[in-house]
Design a protein around this motif. Sequence first.
Motif, PDB file in Angstrom:
ATOM      1  N   ALA B  52       0.815  -1.213   0.000  1.00  0.00           N
ATOM      2  CA  ALA B  52       0.000   0.000   0.000  1.00  0.00           C
ATOM      3  C   ALA B  52       0.852   1.269   0.000  1.00  0.00           C
ATOM      4  O   ALA B  52       0.345   2.367  -0.128  1.00  0.00           O
ATOM      5  N   GLU B  77      -4.779  -2.398   9.290  1.00  0.00           N
ATOM      6  CA  GLU B  77      -6.067  -1.854   9.734  1.00  0.00           C
ATOM      7  C   GLU B  77      -6.145  -1.851  11.262  1.00  0.00           C
ATOM      8  O   GLU B  77      -6.576  -0.881  11.869  1.00  0.00           O
ATOM      9  N   ARG B  94       1.068   4.203   8.079  1.00  0.00           N
ATOM     10  CA  ARG B  94       0.074   4.004   7.023  1.00  0.00           C
ATOM     11  C   ARG B  94      -0.167   5.316   6.305  1.00  0.00           C
ATOM     12  O   ARG B  94       0.153   6.392   6.821  1.00  0.00           O
ATOM     13  N   SER B  96      -3.353   7.343   4.382  1.00  0.00           N
ATOM     14  CA  SER B  96      -4.789   7.336   4.092  1.00  0.00           C
ATOM     15  C   SER B  96      -5.003   7.636   2.610  1.00  0.00           C
ATOM     16  O   SER B  96      -4.035   7.871   1.878  1.00  0.00           O
ATOM     17  N   GLU B  97      -6.295   7.653   2.184  1.00  0.00           N
ATOM     18  CA  GLU B  97      -6.601   7.906   0.769  1.00  0.00           C
ATOM     19  C   GLU B  97      -6.052   9.245   0.299  1.00  0.00           C
ATOM     20  O   GLU B  97      -5.587   9.397  -0.808  1.00  0.00           O
ATOM     21  N   THR B  98      -6.108  10.254   1.194  1.00  0.00           N
ATOM     22  CA  THR B  98      -5.615  11.580   0.802  1.00  0.00           C
ATOM     23  C   THR B  98      -4.096  11.640   0.922  1.00  0.00           C
ATOM     24  O   THR B  98      -3.508  12.715   0.904  1.00  0.00           O
ATOM     25  N   SER B  99      -3.495  10.471   1.077  1.00  0.00           N
ATOM     26  CA  SER B  99      -2.048  10.306   1.256  1.00  0.00           C
ATOM     27  C   SER B  99      -1.492  11.070   2.452  1.00  0.00           C
ATOM     28  O   SER B  99      -0.332  11.435   2.507  1.00  0.00           O
ATOM     29  N   ASP B 102      -0.199   8.458   8.656  1.00  0.00           N
ATOM     30  CA  ASP B 102      -0.876   8.046   9.892  1.00  0.00           C
ATOM     31  C   ASP B 102       0.085   7.141  10.649  1.00  0.00           C
ATOM     32  O   ASP B 102       0.417   6.057  10.194  1.00  0.00           O
TER      33      ASP B 102
END
Lengths: 240, 342
Positions: B52, B77, B94, B96-99, B102
Amino acid sequence: MDIQLSHVKKSFGDTSVIKDVSFTIAAGEICCLLGPSGSGKTTLIRLMIGALPPDSGTIRFGDIEMPNRAILKRLGFMPQNDALYEDLSAHGNLKFFGGLYPIPKRTLDARIKEVLEMVELTGHSQKLVKNFSGGMKKRLSLAIAILHKPDILFLDEPTAGIDPVLRRKIWAQFQSLKAQGTTIIVSTHVMDEVVECDKGALLYNGRLIEYDTVNRLLDKTASGRIEELFFAASESEARP
Amino acid sequence: MIQLAKRVIRQTINDKRSVMLILVAPLLILTLVYFLLGDSDYVATVAIDRDAVAAPVITALEQQELNVVGLTAQEAEQAADYLQHNEDVDAVLRFSETSAMDITLYEPSTKGATAMSEIQKAMADLNPSAETTISYVYGTQDQSLFDSLGYVFLALFSFFFVFIISAMALVRERSRGTLERLMMTPIRRGEVIAGYTLGYSVFAIIQAVIIVLYAIFVLQLSNEGNIGWVLLPMVLLAVTAVSFGATISIFAGSELQVVQLIPFTIIPQVFFSGLIPLDLIPYHLGNLSYIMPIYYGAAAIKGIMVYGDGFTEIWGHLAGLTTYALVLYLINTQALKKFRKL
Ligand SMILES: Nc1ncnc2c1ncn2[C@@H]1O[C@H](COP(=O)(O)OP(=O)(O)O)[C@@H](O)[C@H]1O
Ligand SMILES: [Mg+2]
C-alpha cells in the motif's frame, strides 16, 4: 572551691524530677549521691555542671554562679553512658578531648600515657573503641574525665558493670585523686560503695532525704546498712 | 576547632562505609545515570504494508537508521492490536486515501521518539522543501540527555552524601552523649559547628574534584566553562550540606529518623534542582526554589557547564548559597544552647 546548691528545682514536662534540693559540698571531699535508679542522680549532676538549667534555685562553685565557661576548664565529667567516639581508638578519644583544653602538646602526650596506665588500657590504646568491652569503655571514659587534672570531678555511676577487682582499684584511684586535692562527686546505686566516701547525699524520688557524713549516716541505722534509710523514706512517702 | 575538624576526619576515615558513601557512591550512580540518559544506539522498528506504500517512500525509510518490516493490509487496519502482539515493533506507518501520513506508536517513549525522528528524516529526503533545520543557542543537537542534565547530578551528589554522613554523625553525637560531654569542655558553641563543617569540607573538596574529573574526562560530560569554577559551587554546596545536616539532626531522634526525613529534606530539592524547568511549575511554586540550597548550586553549575559562565555571571547564586549556609550556622549555634547556655 565549695559547691552550693540552693533550692534547686527541675521538672521535665509535668513530672518534677528534682524537688527543692539544697546542700553544700565541701572542697576536697568525696561526696556520694546515693539513690535508687530513677531517683534523679543523673539529673542532679547535669544541673550542677550546667548541662541543664534549673527551673529555679542557684548553683554556685565558690563565688561563681553556674553556668560559667571558665569553670568548665577545672571540671571533669564522666557521663553515665559511655559517650565515646566508637570510630576512634582509645588514644584518639583521649587526644581529641585533651586537645580541647589549654594543655601544651608535649604535656598532653605524657598525660595520655599516664592516664592509660592508670585505667590499665595501655595495651589497647590503638584499638578502635567499637571493639572494646563494656568495662574497657567505662575505664576509658574515666580516663577522659581525669585527663586534664580537674579540680572537681563528677562521676555518674563510674563503677556500674565493672567487676569487683577492678572496682576496688578504681576506688583506690579516687582516693589518691582526693589526696591530691580533687573534689569528687560520685553517683551510685550500689549502697556498699558509700563507705568509701566522706559525705553521703541520699536522693529518693527527687528529694534529698539525708545529707551527712557517712559515719553519722551509718549511726542512724540499726543494722549498719544504708538501705534502711531508704525504707524509712519510702514508708513516710506512702503515708498520706 | 581544628581539633574537632581533625577528629571528624579521622573518625570518617575509620568508618569505611562513610568513605565509600562520600567517594565511591557518587561515581557509581553517575556512571549509572550516564548509561540511563546517555546516547543509545537504539534502532527503531517501523512496520508498513509494502503493497500500500509507494516504492520511493519505502526506499527512503530503508535508507534511515530503521528496521523496516512488512505487514498485511489487515494487520495495518488493526495497528493497535498488531503493536500489542509484536513488542519488537515501535510504530506502524500508514497512508490514508488523501495520502496523509498516519503513525501509530506503542506508547509515548524514547523508542517511539526515535522512530518518529527517523520517519521525519525519510520524509524530508523525499521532499527537500519540507526539511527543517534546528539549531541551539547552547549545546548541539547530538548532545544526549546526560549532557544537558548531567550538571543536576553533580549538584545533587555534592549535597546529598555529605548531608547524610554529617546529619547521622551529629545525631549519633547527640544520642550517644558525646555532644553533652563535648559541651562540658571549654569549647565554644560556634567552634563545634565550624569544626564539623571544616572537617567535612576536606571530604567535600576531594569528592568534588573526583566527581568533576570523572564526569568530564571519563564520562565525557560536555562542559563549556572552566573546571575550577565548577568546583567552587560544588564545595559550597557540600559545606551548606553539613550545616543543613546539623540543623536536621536537631529534629531527628535517631539515625533512622534522618532517613525518614529525606522525603521532606532532599526529595523536594531534587525536583527544584533543574530536572524540571522551573517556569513550567504551576501556581508560582517555582519560587520555592529560592529556599532550596541545591537550586542555587545547580543553577551556578549549569551556568558554568552549559552556558560557559564565569564568576561574574554566577556570583549571585554563590552569594545565595553562602547566605543559606551562614543562616543555618547561626541556627545551629543557637540550638546548641540546649546543651549549654554559654
Ligand atoms: N531529658 C529527660 N526528659 C524527661 N524525663 C527525664 C529526662 N531525664 C531524666 N528524666 C526522668 O527523670 C527521672 C530521674 O532520672 P535520672 O536523673 O536519670 O535518675 P538516676 O540517674 O537516679 O537513675 C526519671 O524518672 C527519668 O525518667
Ligand atoms: Mg543515672
